[in-house]
Design a protein around this motif. Structure first.
Motif, PDB file in Angstrom:
ATOM      1  N   LEU A  78       0.822  -1.209   0.000  1.00 37.22           N
ATOM      2  CA  LEU A  78       0.000   0.000   0.000  1.00 37.22           C
ATOM      3  C   LEU A  78       0.858   1.262   0.000  1.00 37.22           C
ATOM      4  O   LEU A  78       0.514   2.254  -0.650  1.00 37.22           O
ATOM      5  N   ARG A  79       1.991   1.223   0.693  1.00 35.76           N
ATOM      6  CA  ARG A  79       2.899   2.382   0.699  1.00 35.76           C
ATOM      7  C   ARG A  79       3.494   2.619  -0.690  1.00 35.76           C
ATOM      8  O   ARG A  79       3.617   3.762  -1.130  1.00 35.76           O
ATOM      9  N   ILE A  80       3.855   1.544  -1.369  1.00 37.87           N
ATOM     10  CA  ILE A  80       4.387   1.688  -2.730  1.00 37.87           C
ATOM     11  C   ILE A  80       3.336   2.329  -3.628  1.00 37.87           C
ATOM     12  O   ILE A  80       3.620   3.261  -4.380  1.00 37.87           O
ATOM     13  N   LEU A  81       2.115   1.836  -3.550  1.00 35.46           N
ATOM     14  CA  LEU A  81       1.042   2.386  -4.381  1.00 35.46           C
ATOM     15  C   LEU A  81       0.796   3.859  -4.080  1.00 35.46           C
ATOM     16  O   LEU A  81       0.619   4.674  -4.986  1.00 35.46           O
ATOM     17  N   ARG A  82       0.777   4.205  -2.809  1.00 30.58           N
ATOM     18  CA  ARG A  82       0.548   5.613  -2.429  1.00 30.58           C
ATOM     19  C   ARG A  82       1.680   6.490  -2.937  1.00 30.58           C
ATOM     20  O   ARG A  82       1.459   7.567  -3.482  1.00 30.58           O
ATOM     21  N   THR A  83       2.914   6.025  -2.785  1.00 30.28           N
ATOM     22  CA  THR A  83       4.071   6.806  -3.213  1.00 30.28           C
ATOM     23  C   THR A  83       4.090   6.986  -4.730  1.00 30.28           C
ATOM     24  O   THR A  83       4.504   8.031  -5.223  1.00 30.28           O
ATOM     25  N   LYS A  84       3.601   6.002  -5.454  1.00 29.27           N
ATOM     26  CA  LYS A  84       3.579   6.080  -6.923  1.00 29.27           C
ATOM     27  C   LYS A  84       2.388   6.874  -7.444  1.00 29.27           C
ATOM     28  O   LYS A  84       2.168   6.945  -8.647  1.00 29.27           O
ATOM     29  N   GLY A  85       1.608   7.459  -6.560  1.00 35.24           N
ATOM     30  CA  GLY A  85       0.562   8.384  -6.972  1.00 35.24           C
ATOM     31  C   GLY A  85      -0.794   7.773  -7.257  1.00 35.24           C
ATOM     32  O   GLY A  85      -1.649   8.430  -7.849  1.00 35.24           O
ATOM     33  N   HIS A  86      -1.028   6.548  -6.834  1.00 37.85           N
ATOM     34  CA  HIS A  86      -2.340   5.933  -7.052  1.00 37.85           C
ATOM     35  C   HIS A  86      -3.356   6.526  -6.083  1.00 37.85           C
ATOM     36  O   HIS A  86      -3.026   6.895  -4.963  1.00 37.85           O
ATOM     37  N   SER A  87      -4.593   6.598  -6.547  1.00 37.99           N
ATOM     38  CA  SER A  87      -5.636   7.201  -5.725  1.00 37.99           C
ATOM     39  C   SER A  87      -6.087   6.243  -4.626  1.00 37.99           C
ATOM     40  O   SER A  87      -5.905   5.030  -4.719  1.00 37.99           O
ATOM     41  N   ASP A  88      -6.695   6.821  -3.620  1.00 37.02           N
ATOM     42  CA  ASP A  88      -7.188   6.066  -2.462  1.00 37.02           C
ATOM     43  C   ASP A  88      -8.351   5.173  -2.889  1.00 37.02           C
ATOM     44  O   ASP A  88      -9.379   5.645  -3.340  1.00 37.02           O
ATOM     45  N   GLN A  89      -8.181   3.878  -2.731  1.00 33.20           N
ATOM     46  CA  GLN A  89      -9.208   2.899  -3.075  1.00 33.20           C
ATOM     47  C   GLN A  89      -9.786   2.241  -1.825  1.00 33.20           C
ATOM     48  O   GLN A  89     -10.455   1.218  -1.920  1.00 33.20           O
ATOM     49  N   SER A  90      -9.523   2.836  -0.661  1.00 30.87           N
ATOM     50  CA  SER A  90      -9.914   2.187   0.590  1.00 30.87           C
ATOM     51  C   SER A  90     -11.411   1.957   0.707  1.00 30.87           C
ATOM     52  O   SER A  90     -11.840   1.005   1.371  1.00 30.87           O
ATOM     53  N   ALA A  91     -12.222   2.761   0.038  1.00 31.80           N
ATOM     54  CA  ALA A  91     -13.674   2.567   0.113  1.00 31.80           C
ATOM     55  C   ALA A  91     -14.111   1.250  -0.519  1.00 31.80           C
ATOM     56  O   ALA A  91     -15.139   0.692  -0.147  1.00 31.80           O
ATOM     57  N   ASN A  92     -13.311   0.728  -1.442  1.00 30.84           N
ATOM     58  CA  ASN A  92     -13.679  -0.504  -2.145  1.00 30.84           C
ATOM     59  C   ASN A  92     -12.790  -1.693  -1.805  1.00 30.84           C
ATOM     60  O   ASN A  92     -13.057  -2.800  -2.264  1.00 30.84           O
ATOM     61  N   ILE A  93     -11.741  -1.468  -1.038  1.00 24.29           N
ATOM     62  CA  ILE A  93     -10.804  -2.558  -0.743  1.00 24.29           C
ATOM     63  C   ILE A  93     -11.480  -3.691   0.029  1.00 24.29           C
ATOM     64  O   ILE A  93     -11.256  -4.860  -0.269  1.00 24.29           O
ATOM     65  N   LYS A  94     -12.310  -3.364   0.992  1.00 23.45           N
ATOM     66  CA  LYS A  94     -12.952  -4.406   1.792  1.00 23.45           C
ATOM     67  C   LYS A  94     -13.812  -5.306   0.908  1.00 23.45           C
ATOM     68  O   LYS A  94     -13.698  -6.541   0.982  1.00 23.45           O
ATOM     69  N   SER A  95     -14.642  -4.716   0.080  1.00 20.84           N
ATOM     70  CA  SER A  95     -15.497  -5.515  -0.809  1.00 20.84           C
ATOM     71  C   SER A  95     -14.649  -6.327  -1.783  1.00 20.84           C
ATOM     72  O   SER A  95     -14.931  -7.502  -2.031  1.00 20.84           O
ATOM     73  N   TRP A  96     -13.603  -5.708  -2.332  1.00 20.80           N
ATOM     74  CA  TRP A  96     -12.720  -6.414  -3.261  1.00 20.80           C
ATOM     75  C   TRP A  96     -12.103  -7.633  -2.579  1.00 20.80           C
ATOM     76  O   TRP A  96     -12.091  -8.729  -3.142  1.00 20.80           O
ATOM     77  N   ALA A  97     -11.590  -7.434  -1.371  1.00 22.93           N
ATOM     78  CA  ALA A  97     -10.925  -8.521  -0.652  1.00 22.93           C
ATOM     79  C   ALA A  97     -11.905  -9.651  -0.301  1.00 22.93           C
ATOM     80  O   ALA A  97     -11.564 -10.828  -0.428  1.00 22.93           O
ATOM     81  N   ILE A  98     -13.098  -9.312   0.122  1.00 25.70           N
ATOM     82  CA  ILE A  98     -14.093 -10.339   0.451  1.00 25.70           C
ATOM     83  C   ILE A  98     -14.402 -11.185  -0.777  1.00 25.70           C
ATOM     84  O   ILE A  98     -14.483 -12.408  -0.697  1.00 25.70           O
ATOM     85  N   ARG A  99     -14.537 -10.535  -1.908  1.00 24.50           N
ATOM     86  CA  ARG A  99     -14.799 -11.276  -3.153  1.00 24.50           C
ATOM     87  C   ARG A  99     -13.643 -12.189  -3.535  1.00 24.50           C
ATOM     88  O   ARG A  99     -13.832 -13.152  -4.269  1.00 24.50           O
ATOM     89  N   ARG A 100     -12.432 -11.884  -3.066  1.00 24.15           N
ATOM     90  CA  ARG A 100     -11.255 -12.694  -3.390  1.00 24.15           C
ATOM     91  C   ARG A 100     -10.925 -13.720  -2.310  1.00 24.15           C
ATOM     92  O   ARG A 100      -9.856 -14.280  -2.297  1.00 24.15           O
ATOM     93  N   GLY A 101     -11.842 -13.931  -1.372  1.00 22.67           N
ATOM     94  CA  GLY A 101     -11.643 -14.992  -0.392  1.00 22.67           C
ATOM     95  C   GLY A 101     -11.177 -14.553   0.979  1.00 22.67           C
ATOM     96  O   GLY A 101     -10.940 -15.397   1.839  1.00 22.67           O
ATOM     97  N   TRP A 102     -11.035 -13.274   1.207  1.00 24.97           N
ATOM     98  CA  TRP A 102     -10.658 -12.792   2.533  1.00 24.97           C
ATOM     99  C   TRP A 102     -11.867 -12.900   3.458  1.00 24.97           C
ATOM    100  O   TRP A 102     -13.002 -12.700   3.043  1.00 24.97           O
TER     101      TRP A 102
END
Length: 134
Positions: free
Chosen positions: A69-93
């Protein structure tokens, strides 16, 4: 079944699961929750290397998530935290572990300055692999 006491309170839950809302047609969950392919590839990498039975409970798995997550933030990617939980649940978390990942992402994107990548092994190489695979 969800019975929200405040209108709109369960909207993200309905979107995550494609739930049936009484009196409405069933909604299908959106096919993609995160539109950034590099971000998705980084999360797929995380999902493939950690123990999904313990989520971020093991210190090394949490450190791996933190690094990614730090690499992504440093490389200028936008905040996806609103969707990370749903994404992770769909992937088996497990939902509670997906919530931990979301909380970690929120914490990293809330930092005033971009995080330092010192102490992270080969951040440039890792990022290039995510770009190439996406």
């Amino acid at each position: 079944m969800a019975v929200p006491d405040i209108p709109g309170q369960a909207d993200s839950w309905v979107a995550r699961w494609g739930a049936i809302v009484h009196g409405q047609a069933q909604q299908t969950p959106p096919p993609t929750l995160i539109d950034d392919p590099v971000f998705v590839r980084a999360l797929e990498t995380l999902t493939s290397v950690i123990n999904l039975l313990t989520g971020l409970g093991h210190p090394r798995d949490k450190a791996m998530a933190n690094e990614i997550l730090r690499i992504l933030r440093t490389k200028g990617h936008s905040d996806q935290s609103a969707n990370i939980k749903s994404w992770a649940i769909r992937r088996g978390w497990r939902p509670e572990d997906a919530a931990d990942l979301e909380a970690l992402a929120r914490k990293i994107w809330a930092l005033r300055a971009k995080p330092s990548l010192s102490g992270i092994h080969d951040p440039a190489g890792r990022y290039q692999r995510w770009q190439a695979d996406s």
